[in-house]
Write a protein that holds these residues in place. Structure first.
Motif, PDB file in Angstrom:
ATOM      1  N   ALA A 121       0.815  -1.228   0.000  1.00  0.00           N
ATOM      2  CA  ALA A 121       0.000   0.000   0.000  1.00  0.00           C
ATOM      3  C   ALA A 121       0.843   1.271   0.000  1.00  0.00           C
ATOM      4  O   ALA A 121       0.493   2.246  -0.677  1.00  0.00           O
ATOM      5  CB  ALA A 121      -0.933  -0.017   1.214  1.00  0.00           C
ATOM      6  N   ILE A 122       1.943   1.284   0.748  1.00  0.00           N
ATOM      7  CA  ILE A 122       2.701   2.538   0.873  1.00  0.00           C
ATOM      8  C   ILE A 122       3.276   2.998  -0.478  1.00  0.00           C
ATOM      9  O   ILE A 122       3.062   4.155  -0.878  1.00  0.00           O
ATOM     10  CB  ILE A 122       3.788   2.403   1.968  1.00  0.00           C
ATOM     11  CG1 ILE A 122       3.126   2.331   3.340  1.00  0.00           C
ATOM     12  CG2 ILE A 122       4.752   3.600   1.916  1.00  0.00           C
ATOM     13  CD1 ILE A 122       4.091   2.072   4.489  1.00  0.00           C
ATOM     14  N   TYR A 130      -0.060  10.778  -2.373  1.00  0.00           N
ATOM     15  CA  TYR A 130      -0.227  10.936  -0.922  1.00  0.00           C
ATOM     16  C   TYR A 130       1.102  11.404  -0.332  1.00  0.00           C
ATOM     17  O   TYR A 130       2.167  11.025  -0.830  1.00  0.00           O
ATOM     18  CB  TYR A 130      -0.600   9.603  -0.264  1.00  0.00           C
ATOM     19  CG  TYR A 130      -2.058   9.233  -0.391  1.00  0.00           C
ATOM     20  CD1 TYR A 130      -2.896   9.258   0.715  1.00  0.00           C
ATOM     21  CD2 TYR A 130      -2.596   8.854  -1.608  1.00  0.00           C
ATOM     22  CE1 TYR A 130      -4.233   8.909   0.596  1.00  0.00           C
ATOM     23  CE2 TYR A 130      -3.922   8.512  -1.741  1.00  0.00           C
ATOM     24  CZ  TYR A 130      -4.736   8.532  -0.639  1.00  0.00           C
ATOM     25  OH  TYR A 130      -6.064   8.200  -0.758  1.00  0.00           O
ATOM     26  N   SER A 131       1.037  12.215   0.718  1.00  0.00           N
ATOM     27  CA  SER A 131       2.287  12.609   1.369  1.00  0.00           C
ATOM     28  C   SER A 131       2.824  11.400   2.131  1.00  0.00           C
ATOM     29  O   SER A 131       2.041  10.557   2.601  1.00  0.00           O
ATOM     30  CB  SER A 131       2.040  13.757   2.344  1.00  0.00           C
ATOM     31  OG  SER A 131       1.326  13.297   3.473  1.00  0.00           O
ATOM     32  N   PRO A 132       4.156  11.269   2.243  1.00  0.00           N
ATOM     33  CA  PRO A 132       4.708  10.120   2.979  1.00  0.00           C
ATOM     34  C   PRO A 132       4.138  10.018   4.388  1.00  0.00           C
ATOM     35  O   PRO A 132       3.772   8.934   4.836  1.00  0.00           O
ATOM     36  CB  PRO A 132       6.211  10.426   3.015  1.00  0.00           C
ATOM     37  CG  PRO A 132       6.449  11.278   1.825  1.00  0.00           C
ATOM     38  CD  PRO A 132       5.212  12.095   1.652  1.00  0.00           C
ATOM     39  N   THR A 188      -9.884   9.468   6.468  1.00  0.00           N
ATOM     40  CA  THR A 188      -9.182   9.457   5.172  1.00  0.00           C
ATOM     41  C   THR A 188      -9.987  10.182   4.109  1.00  0.00           C
ATOM     42  O   THR A 188      -9.447  10.994   3.339  1.00  0.00           O
ATOM     43  CB  THR A 188      -8.960   7.987   4.721  1.00  0.00           C
ATOM     44  OG1 THR A 188      -8.307   7.285   5.756  1.00  0.00           O
ATOM     45  CG2 THR A 188      -8.119   7.907   3.475  1.00  0.00           C
ATOM     46  N   MET A 189     -11.290   9.910   4.092  1.00  0.00           N
ATOM     47  CA  MET A 189     -12.142  10.557   3.084  1.00  0.00           C
ATOM     48  C   MET A 189     -12.210  12.058   3.338  1.00  0.00           C
ATOM     49  O   MET A 189     -12.104  12.864   2.405  1.00  0.00           O
ATOM     50  CB  MET A 189     -13.556   9.953   3.120  1.00  0.00           C
ATOM     51  CG  MET A 189     -13.622   8.538   2.589  1.00  0.00           C
ATOM     52  SD  MET A 189     -15.282   7.844   2.632  1.00  0.00           S
ATOM     53  CE  MET A 189     -16.000   8.614   1.183  1.00  0.00           C
ATOM     54  N   ARG A 195      -8.353  18.478   2.068  1.00  0.00           N
ATOM     55  CA  ARG A 195      -6.976  18.936   1.854  1.00  0.00           C
ATOM     56  C   ARG A 195      -6.273  18.299   0.660  1.00  0.00           C
ATOM     57  O   ARG A 195      -5.246  18.788   0.226  1.00  0.00           O
ATOM     58  CB  ARG A 195      -6.143  18.656   3.108  1.00  0.00           C
ATOM     59  CG  ARG A 195      -6.631  19.414   4.328  1.00  0.00           C
ATOM     60  CD  ARG A 195      -5.725  19.203   5.514  1.00  0.00           C
ATOM     61  NE  ARG A 195      -5.792  17.839   6.006  1.00  0.00           N
ATOM     62  CZ  ARG A 195      -4.753  17.035   6.074  1.00  0.00           C
ATOM     63  NH1 ARG A 195      -3.589  17.440   5.668  1.00  0.00           N
ATOM     64  NH2 ARG A 195      -4.876  15.809   6.534  1.00  0.00           N
ATOM     65  N   ARG A 196      -6.774  17.205   0.143  1.00  0.00           N
ATOM     66  CA  ARG A 196      -5.976  16.471  -0.832  1.00  0.00           C
ATOM     67  C   ARG A 196      -6.661  16.387  -2.202  1.00  0.00           C
ATOM     68  O   ARG A 196      -6.649  15.348  -2.837  1.00  0.00           O
ATOM     69  CB  ARG A 196      -5.723  15.042  -0.326  1.00  0.00           C
ATOM     70  CG  ARG A 196      -5.136  14.974   1.043  1.00  0.00           C
ATOM     71  CD  ARG A 196      -3.621  15.161   0.981  1.00  0.00           C
ATOM     72  NE  ARG A 196      -3.036  14.979   2.282  1.00  0.00           N
ATOM     73  CZ  ARG A 196      -2.854  15.963   3.156  1.00  0.00           C
ATOM     74  NH1 ARG A 196      -3.209  17.197   2.860  1.00  0.00           N
ATOM     75  NH2 ARG A 196      -2.301  15.722   4.317  1.00  0.00           N
ATOM     76  N   THR A 197      -7.233  17.473  -2.595  1.00  0.00           N
ATOM     77  CA  THR A 197      -7.999  17.415  -3.844  1.00  0.00           C
ATOM     78  C   THR A 197      -7.119  17.152  -5.057  1.00  0.00           C
ATOM     79  O   THR A 197      -7.613  16.765  -6.107  1.00  0.00           O
ATOM     80  CB  THR A 197      -8.753  18.737  -4.066  1.00  0.00           C
ATOM     81  OG1 THR A 197      -7.818  19.805  -3.845  1.00  0.00           O
ATOM     82  CG2 THR A 197      -9.916  18.870  -3.113  1.00  0.00           C
TER      83      THR A 197
END
Lengths: 428, 197
Positions: A121-122, A130-132, A188-189, A195-197
């Motif tokens: 997954a990572i 995704y940010s680390p 997560t959603m 923030r993660r658009t």
């Protein structure tokens, strides 16, 4: 005062780095020599403590999980989860939590869950933007579900220590475990929406793709349903469920996947033995220490203190959870269960606290222990997979620590979250 | 419940330069390797026996309504054998859980002292298992005790698992101690693994 001194001395000894089993036995043996002038039949105590049919569930569940892993039966779990959730905001994160939840119901191990799912997954999450920090935190936290969602080694050990039904404990972990997973998914959603658009969403999988993905993981998903369903229906005890689950894993691996041969069976048995040696040697040491606690009437002293301070059940639970949270930063789960539980059992009875409820709260707290520094096994796991700085992993896990504390608070306020399902068991 | 990959998940320890082992230590190491491997193999057989017996017991109960009552007792005893025979190998492979948060931050010399201390503590426990276990077994023999439940086996024979496991652990701990004393690190002393986590 004497209780505090006794436990402080033990902690100091353990911090010198010797194996926990040796520390507990050495400390308990020394206390016996000082207070009684002899060791008595300590080996008889140890023998009796390990010689328990119920405990065999732990190595057998480990055996089952290793058969599934070595047989590569669980390999498609993550891809299946991703195919089903990729169109949702935070789809990869949701897939990670979903895969962790299912794998937790197979492995019963948080570290194994983080290790197995994290390895797939990572890199995938990093590739999709995704940010680390976010990816590390998600897998570290998702992995902790391994010990809350049954089967769960800590629950078996707690059940044996407190003489509580392991089947009921397992069932009591289901709803809080799913609630925890749901909270992680919601987080997560929300993060993805707020923030993660910039993270691209994939198109929804077609029906045939979705069915094909489910088909690939059908056998992996069927195993926990068989094991937990059998226990819920009263068909199996925990030990029988572990053996039956291992038989099913063996049949799936040999007949369906054709990936399990004699080598895989033997290696999985060796793995089960290693788990037994590590774990039950600690139990052996703890039995000597527990013998001393009984001789010194420490549990009774604690009950007297509770009566004197009039803490009440909720006050006691909160104090215990705070104490275990602090211990969890430094000690691993088994030591915490075996050191604290026998001491407080009379207090639980005195305060009329349901031991199943307490057991679930304890396990949630032990989940926290795995992502709180400086000693957090899932933090180490993520570091081993990624070689990332520990600070980055710890910061990524921080929101999940708060979420887990919130879920623990909910279970404290509404015990039925844990107690409802075991109350409906056929065995009852 | 799975703990075999501990060495893969822990932060890498500081590895000292390789030390040439004296011949006597090499011989001891070879002996311990063989004995611990044999003991681990017996342990694995006991594990597989438990797996088969419990499965058979379930089948007998549901198909023939005739569950063998002695299986539960035998499986419990097998667990003692599994643990006592596998403990030495786990020690040699540094798979016993320990709190190493302080030790890993120590200077190499102090860390070596901590390894020596851990090995000495394990030796002390091994001696207790051997001496106290033997005395308890002999007492049970003198008294003619048998196990409770369906099996009714002589207790003393089963109690011998404790001194046997203790002797294996003693040999493994002696090797660990010797390696620590000369600064060799091929076999690590007990450090953190995941246990049930």
């Amino acid at each position: 005062m004497s209780v505090a001194l006794l436990f402080t001395g033990l902690l100091l000894l353990l911090f010198t780095g010797l194996p926990i089993f040796a520390g507990l036995a050495l400390y308990g043996g020394a206390a016996l020599l000082i207070t009684q002038g002899e060791l008595g039949s300590v080996t008889e105590v140890i023998f009796g403590e390990i010689n328990r049919y119920l405990l065999v569930a732990i190595p057998l569940f480990a055996f089952m999980a290793h058969l599934m892993i070595r047989g590569r039966i669980v390999d498609d779990l993550y891809n299946t989860a991703y195919t089903l959730t990729r169109h949702l905001p935070g789809g990869l994160g949701i897939a990670t939590i979903t895969a962790c939840t299912i794998f937790a119901a197979i492995s019963g191990s948080s570290v194994a869950t983080a290790l197995t799912i994290g390895a797939v997954a990572i890199p995938q999450m990093l590739r999709f933007g995704y940010s680390p920090r976010e990816a590390y935190g998600l897998v570290a936290a998702g992995g902790t579900l391994g010990i809350l969602i049954p089967p769960s080694g800590p629950m078996v050990l707690y059940g044996v220590t407190t003489d509580t039904s392991i089947g009921s404990l397992f069932m009591a972990g289901v709803v809080p475990g799913l609630l925890m997973a749901a909270v992680f998914i919601a987080w997560t959603m929300t993060s993805a929406v707020v923030r993660r658009t910039h993270i691209a969403r994939e198109p929804r999988a077609s029906l045939s793709d979705a069915l094909q993905a489910i088909r690939k993981s059908l056998w992996a998903i069927s195993l926990p349903i068989f094991v937990l369903g059998g226990m819920y229906a009263g068909l199996f005890t925990a030990t029988e469920a572990a053996a039956a689950g291992a038989w099913l894993a063996l049949v799936i691996g040999v007949v369906v996947y054709r990936t399990i041969g004699l080598r895989e069976i033997w290696d999985s048995a060796i793995d089960g033995c290693k788990v037994s040696a590590m774990l039950f040697m600690i139990l052996a040491g703890a039995s000597v220490f527990g013998h001393v606690l009984t001789k010194l009437r420490i549990p009774q002293q604690i009950v007297e203190t509770i009566i004197a301070n009039d803490t009440g059940a909720i006050g006691f639970i909160i104090v215990m959870m705070a104490l275990i949270f602090v211990l969890g930063m430094f000690l691993e789960s088994i030591a915490i269960i075996l050191i604290t539980t026998p001491v407080i059992m009379p207090a639980l009875a005195h305060l009329d606290i349901n031991p199943i409820w307490y057991g679930v709260l304890l396990v949630i707290n032990l989940e926290l222990a795995q992502i709180t520094p400086p000693v957090g096994m899932n933090l180490f796991t993520i570091k081993a997979i990624t070689r990332a700085p520990m600070g980055e992993i710890v910061r990524g896990s921080a929101p999940y620590v708060l979420l887990m504390i919130a879920v623990m608070g909910l279970v404290i306020l509404w015990p039925q979250i844990a107690l409802w399902l075991p109350g409906t068991m056929r065995a009852n | 419940m799975q703990a075999s990959r501990a060495s893969q998940i822990m932060p890498p320890p500081d590895v000292p330069p390789p030390v040439k082992l004296p011949r006597s230590l090499t011989l001891l190491s070879g002996l311990v390797t063989r004995l611990a491997s044999i003991a681990m193999a017996i342990s694995a057989l006991a594990m597989l026996l438990s797996f088969v017996l419990i499965g058979w017991s379930v089948v007998m109960r549901y198909l023939f309504n005739d569950a063998p009552v002695w299986v539960d007792d035998l499986v419990g005893i097998a667990l003692v054998a599994i643990v006592m025979l596998a403990a030495a190998q786990s020690l040699r492979h540094a798979e016993h859980i320990g709190v190493d948060i302080l030790v890993t931050r120590l200077a190499p010399r102090a860390r070596r002292l901590a390894r020596i201390w851990a090995a000495l503590a394990t030796i002390a426990i091994s001696l207790v298992l051997i001496i106290n276990g033997w005395e308890t077994a002999m007492l049970a023999r003198t008294l003619g005790l048998v196990t409770e439940g369906a099996l009714e086996w002589p207790t003393w024979m089963l109690m011998l698992l404790m001194p046997i496991g203790g002797a294996l652990l003693l040999l493994a701990a002696a090797e660990v101690l010797w390696r620590a004393l000369i600064g060799a690190d091929l076999v690590q002393t007990g450090h953190s693994t995941e246990g049930l986590e």
